[in-house]
Design an enzyme around this catalytic site. Structure first.
Site, PDB file in Angstrom:
ATOM      1  N   SER A 103     -15.797   5.008  -1.411  1.00 21.87           N
ATOM      2  CA  SER A 103     -14.354   5.070  -1.241  1.00 21.87           C
ATOM      3  C   SER A 103     -13.873   6.526  -1.139  1.00 21.87           C
ATOM      4  O   SER A 103     -14.266   7.227  -0.210  1.00 21.87           O
ATOM      5  CB  SER A 103     -13.705   4.282  -2.385  1.00 21.87           C
ATOM      6  OG  SER A 103     -12.331   4.112  -2.181  1.00 21.87           O
ATOM      7  N   ASP A 153     -11.852  -5.791   3.497  1.00 23.00           N
ATOM      8  CA  ASP A 153     -11.376  -4.630   2.734  1.00 23.00           C
ATOM      9  C   ASP A 153      -9.882  -4.421   2.995  1.00 23.00           C
ATOM     10  O   ASP A 153      -9.484  -4.157   4.127  1.00 23.00           O
ATOM     11  CB  ASP A 153     -12.179  -3.395   3.167  1.00 23.00           C
ATOM     12  CG  ASP A 153     -11.915  -2.182   2.292  1.00 23.00           C
ATOM     13  OD1 ASP A 153     -10.832  -2.109   1.676  1.00 23.00           O
ATOM     14  OD2 ASP A 153     -12.796  -1.306   2.229  1.00 23.00           O
ATOM     15  N   HIS A 184     -13.178  -4.316  -0.852  1.00 19.23           N
ATOM     16  CA  HIS A 184     -13.357  -2.879  -1.048  1.00 19.23           C
ATOM     17  C   HIS A 184     -14.446  -2.584  -2.077  1.00 19.23           C
ATOM     18  O   HIS A 184     -15.027  -1.500  -2.060  1.00 19.23           O
ATOM     19  CB  HIS A 184     -12.022  -2.251  -1.470  1.00 19.23           C
ATOM     20  CG  HIS A 184     -12.004  -0.752  -1.350  1.00 19.23           C
ATOM     21  ND1 HIS A 184     -12.091  -0.106  -0.127  1.00 19.23           N
ATOM     22  CD2 HIS A 184     -11.936   0.232  -2.285  1.00 19.23           C
ATOM     23  CE1 HIS A 184     -12.057   1.215  -0.331  1.00 19.23           C
ATOM     24  NE2 HIS A 184     -11.971   1.438  -1.636  1.00 19.23           N
TER      25      HIS A 184
HETATM   26  C1  MLT Z   1      -8.712   7.520  -0.465  1.00 16.41           C
HETATM   27  O1  MLT Z   1      -7.633   7.761  -0.979  1.00 16.41           O
HETATM   28  O2  MLT Z   1      -9.621   8.345  -0.328  1.00 16.41           O
HETATM   29  C2  MLT Z   1      -8.950   6.133   0.008  1.00 16.41           C
HETATM   30  O3  MLT Z   1      -7.764   5.459   0.195  1.00 16.41           O
HETATM   31  C3  MLT Z   1      -9.843   5.379  -0.899  1.00 16.41           C
HETATM   32  C4  MLT Z   1      -9.299   5.308  -2.297  1.00 16.41           C
HETATM   33  O4  MLT Z   1      -8.557   4.377  -2.613  1.00 16.41           O
HETATM   34  O5  MLT Z   1      -9.623   6.179  -3.067  1.00 16.41           O
END
Ligand code: MLT
Length: 202
Positions: A103, A153, A184
């Site tokens: 992520s 996701d 996710h």
């Molecule tokens: C981010 O902010 O890098 C992406 O949206 C993934 C997350 O939720 O951290």
């Protein structure tokens, strides 16, 4: 756990390839260690904690809202992470690492590869999406990249995921993109594919 080289981090000595673990939002340097031990027992582990705090949740770069990234911060933090990798691998005498990013951790890994194409020997990007898109593509010179997407996701769309895969491929990375019946979160299938991909790297 040490705070050297600009990041609080966990380190475990071991063999090649060294694994650089990059956690998701709200995680820390311990999160992905059990996964790394499972998928590559015996590998050295270098696991930094993101330097940005979003209401107390560690991240690797700032965002204004979900999916709305502070691109100047992404660039600065990507450069900081590349410096950390250079300093820590020299100090701990590690081979060039393969990143496992989840992520937000996958997103900083991809951004860093596009600014510092020599930083990593490979990267597994789990639920990654594009952040920076450089005007001039770097030369990733065949570096292997595994991208694992979740077809349900709610945070990363299939479009975004394949867009990042296309950018990395255009830069010369050897990309394998798999879309899994998942959301996710990490699933057992992610773990199995990751383990297999790592085993075939050398
Ligand atoms: C981010 O902010 O890098 C992406 O949206 C993934 C997350 O939720 O951290």
């Amino acid at each position: 756990v040490s705070s050297d080289f600009g990041f609080r981090h966990a380190f475990e000595s071991g063999g090649a390839p060294a694994l650089l673990l990059l956690h998701g939002t709200g995680g820390d340097e311990t999160d992905l260690v059990p996964l790394a031990r499972h998928v590559a027992p015996g590998s050295a582990i270098l696991s930094p904690r993101g330097n940005v705090s979003e209401n107390g949740l560690p991240r690797f770069f700032r965002r204004f809202a979900e999916g709305v990234f502070d691109l100047e911060d992404v660039a600065r933090r990507a450069d900081e992470l590349a410096a950390f990798i250079a300093d820590a691998t020299a100090a701990y005498d590690l081979s060039k690492p393969v990143a496992i990013g989840f992520s937000n951790g996958a997103n900083i890994a991809a951004a860093m590869m596009l600014r510092h194409p020599q930083a990593l020997a490979g990267a597994a990007l789990i639920r990654a999406q594009p952040t920076l898109t450089p005007g001039t593509l770097p030369d990733l010179g065949g570096v292997p990249v595994l991208m694992l997407a979740g077809e349900r996701d709610p945070i990363v769309s299939a479009y975004d995921c394949s867009g990042l895969a296309a950018t990395l491929e255009a830069a010369g990375a050897e990309v394998r993109l798999e879309t899994l019946p998942a959301g996710h979160s990490l699933t057992q299938l992610d773990v199995d594919i990751l383990k297999d991909w790592l085993a075939r790297l050398t």
